[in-house]
Write a protein that holds these residues in place. Structure first.
Motif, PDB file in Angstrom:
ATOM      1  N   THR A  70       0.822  -1.216   0.000  1.00  0.00           N
ATOM      2  CA  THR A  70       0.000   0.000   0.000  1.00  0.00           C
ATOM      3  C   THR A  70       0.855   1.266   0.000  1.00  0.00           C
ATOM      4  OG1 THR A  70      -1.480  -1.311   1.371  1.00  0.00           O
ATOM      5  CG2 THR A  70      -1.983   1.023   1.185  1.00  0.00           C
ATOM      6  N   GLN A  71       1.927   1.244   0.799  1.00  0.00           N
ATOM      7  CA  GLN A  71       2.729   2.475   0.892  1.00  0.00           C
ATOM      8  C   GLN A  71       3.379   2.813  -0.451  1.00  0.00           C
ATOM      9  OE1 GLN A  71       5.279   2.876   4.249  1.00  0.00           O
ATOM     10  NE2 GLN A  71       3.767   2.103   5.665  1.00  0.00           N
ATOM     11  N   ASN A  86      -7.708   3.342  11.148  1.00  0.00           N
ATOM     12  CA  ASN A  86      -6.490   3.302  11.967  1.00  0.00           C
ATOM     13  C   ASN A  86      -6.202   4.741  12.398  1.00  0.00           C
ATOM     14  OD1 ASN A  86      -4.059   2.722  13.118  1.00  0.00           O
ATOM     15  ND2 ASN A  86      -2.979   2.253  11.226  1.00  0.00           N
ATOM     16  N   ASP A 138      -8.400   2.945   1.445  1.00  0.00           N
ATOM     17  CA  ASP A 138      -7.479   1.910   1.932  1.00  0.00           C
ATOM     18  C   ASP A 138      -8.332   0.912   2.715  1.00  0.00           C
ATOM     19  OD1 ASP A 138      -5.479   0.483   3.180  1.00  0.00           O
ATOM     20  OD2 ASP A 138      -4.392   2.228   3.928  1.00  0.00           O
ATOM     21  N   TYR A 187      -7.959  -3.386   6.284  1.00  0.00           N
ATOM     22  CA  TYR A 187      -8.435  -4.121   7.461  1.00  0.00           C
ATOM     23  C   TYR A 187      -9.789  -4.809   7.234  1.00  0.00           C
ATOM     24  CZ  TYR A 187      -4.676  -1.778   9.972  1.00  0.00           C
ATOM     25  OH  TYR A 187      -3.439  -1.348  10.394  1.00  0.00           O
ATOM     26  N   LYS A 208      -2.300  -7.188   6.320  1.00  0.00           N
ATOM     27  CA  LYS A 208      -3.020  -7.327   7.586  1.00  0.00           C
ATOM     28  C   LYS A 208      -3.828  -8.617   7.662  1.00  0.00           C
ATOM     29  CE  LYS A 208      -1.339  -3.423   8.668  1.00  0.00           C
ATOM     30  NZ  LYS A 208      -0.256  -3.336   9.662  1.00  0.00           N
TER      31      LYS A 208
HETATM   32  C1  PLP Z   1      -4.020   1.965   7.229  1.00  0.00           C
HETATM   33  C2  PLP Z   1      -2.863   1.150   6.759  1.00  0.00           C
HETATM   34  N1  PLP Z   1      -2.603   1.048   5.452  1.00  0.00           N
HETATM   35  C3  PLP Z   1      -1.565   0.316   5.009  1.00  0.00           C
HETATM   36  C4  PLP Z   1      -0.715  -0.349   5.884  1.00  0.00           C
HETATM   37  C5  PLP Z   1       0.469  -1.154   5.408  1.00  0.00           C
HETATM   38  O1  PLP Z   1       0.390  -1.417   4.093  1.00  0.00           O
HETATM   39  P1  PLP Z   1       1.534  -2.114   3.241  1.00  0.00           P
HETATM   40  O2  PLP Z   1       2.315  -3.028   4.128  1.00  0.00           O
HETATM   41  O3  PLP Z   1       0.711  -2.822   2.202  1.00  0.00           O
HETATM   42  O4  PLP Z   1       2.366  -1.007   2.688  1.00  0.00           O
HETATM   43  C6  PLP Z   1      -0.954  -0.252   7.256  1.00  0.00           C
HETATM   44  C7  PLP Z   1      -0.048  -0.914   8.216  1.00  0.00           C
HETATM   45  O5  PLP Z   1       0.121  -0.533   9.330  1.00  0.00           O
HETATM   46  C8  PLP Z   1      -2.052   0.505   7.698  1.00  0.00           C
HETATM   47  O6  PLP Z   1      -2.323   0.617   9.006  1.00  0.00           O
END
Ligand code: PLP
Length: 369
Positions: free
Chosen positions: A77-78, A151, A179, A182, A209
């Protein structure tokens, strides 16, 4: 001293199910492609098979399998944020976010020069009127949000709230970056906002997750195939956001064979057991969580500061989070702590940590009455 890590929202390990599924998927990937076919080149937005698997995976939440051309496989995601936020919200423009937002957004705001603007939340997340006020005053280009298990608060939107957010987004021509990371553990959820407004939504479903954070895979569904290409390829000549081919191939195998679903089921079951341990031990606190949530949000009495409580709990061997990293520049942090309940190695370790948190909380409250 042994430290129990409770500041992260990792899912619990379920090796009895995960290990054989992952091994089989890895073997499947290695028999499907020769190593040189698999890792000899970038997988760009994902191979046709990867993108089709991503369409099936996201389709479980979207209610219908999206057109493969709209699906992009990313390195988490990041990584997707880096491409989307840089592209959709240019320097100097505003991005609407929840008043407590996922911390990397604040880091990227500095990097790309956009301005995060927080909309007030209630127990369903962003309040539509607050978003509308923000649209009038700041004219944001896009909205980033979690409609399910926000979150850090665990707020989850009802269908009506999702529809109201769509109305505001349409009225003010906002792109929606949703996003949904979760969303795979709770049952009986409303559809994501992206299913209600596909024409303006960038839907993100990472596996971190639910299946495994180390896989570094997130599927993005763009409004159209052309918009997907515009943001990810060939419009933007950067490759850091692309998934490692082996991980994309394993993820594809897991989705195609049903292994992904079996792992998610095992994680979901483990979380039911963990919630049964945690909730009765926290009844003396003002806590918020939901079925399937990987963390608990505990609001503190006004006499207790989160940093001081976190530091006492740390001295007793448990690390937890506070609201500070989620707060927008210039805003005050609410006094609350975030406790991850998926990462502890075992249920016994989880119980030990929650007891330390509950006892420390009670002592603090009493001392400051
Ligand atoms: C809201 C949210 N989006 C994305 C992520 C992590 O995403 P990724 O590991 O796919 O970059 C987290 C992890 O803490 C999160 O809390």
């Amino acid at each position: 001293m042994k430290i129990i890590e409770m500041s992260r929202t990792h899912p619990p390990l379920v090796p009895a199910v995960f290990d054989p599924e992952y091994r089989t998927a890895m073997e499947g990937a290695l028999s499907r492609y020769t190593p040189s076919e698999m890792v000899g080149a970038h997988r760009w937005m994902g191979t046709e098979e990867d993108r089709r698997a991503g369409a099936v995976f996201t389709g479980c939440r979207l209610g219908a399998i999206p057109d493969v051309g709209r699906v992009v496989v990313t390195n988490g995601t990041q990584s997707a944020f880096n491409m989307l936020l840089g592209g959709l919200v240019r320097a100097g423009n505003a991005l609407a976010v929840e008043s407590l937002t996922y911390p990397p957004i604040l880091v990227l705001a500095k990097r790309f020069g956009f301005v995060p603007k927080g909309a007030r939340m209630d127990d369903e997340g962003i309040i539509p009127e607050a978003l509308e006020d923000l649209c009038r005053s700041d004219r944001p280009k896009a909205l980033y949000l979690l409609s399910t298990l926000q979150n850090p608060t665990t707020a989850t939107m009802s269908l009506a709230r999702r529809q109201q957010i769509v109305e505001v987004a349409r009225k003010y021509d906002l792109q929606i970056i949703e996003d949904d990371i979760y969303s795979l553990l709770p049952e009986a959820l409303p559809p994501p906002i992206a299913a209600l407004a596909p024409e303006r939504s960038w839907y993100m479903l990472g596996v971190a997750k639910t299946i495994a954070a180390g896989m570094k895979i997130a599927y993005v569904v763009a409004p159209t195939a052309a918009r997907a290409e515009e943001q990810f390829w060939p419009g933007v000549r950067a490759t850091f956001w692309m998934s490692a081919p082996i991980s994309a191939a394993v993820s594809t195998q897991l989705i195609e064979t049903g292994g992904a679903e079996r792992i998610i089921c095992a994680v979901r079951q483990e979380m039911v057991a963990r919630h049964n341990i945690v909730r009765p031990l926290l009844t003396e606190t003002d806590f918020e969580t939901k079925d399937g949530a990987l963390h608990v949000w505990i609001r503190l009495p006004h006499t207790v500061t989160a940093a001081a409580l976190a530091s006492l709990i740390r001295e007793r061997g448990v690390t937890i989070g506070t609201a500070d990293p989620y707060v927008l520049p210039g805003e005050a942090a609410p006094q609350a702590i975030r406790v991850g309940i998926g990462h502890a190695k075992s249920r016994t370790e989880l119980e030990e940590a929650i007891r330390i948190i509950a006892v420390s909380h009670a002592e603090f409250r009493k001392a400051r009455q």
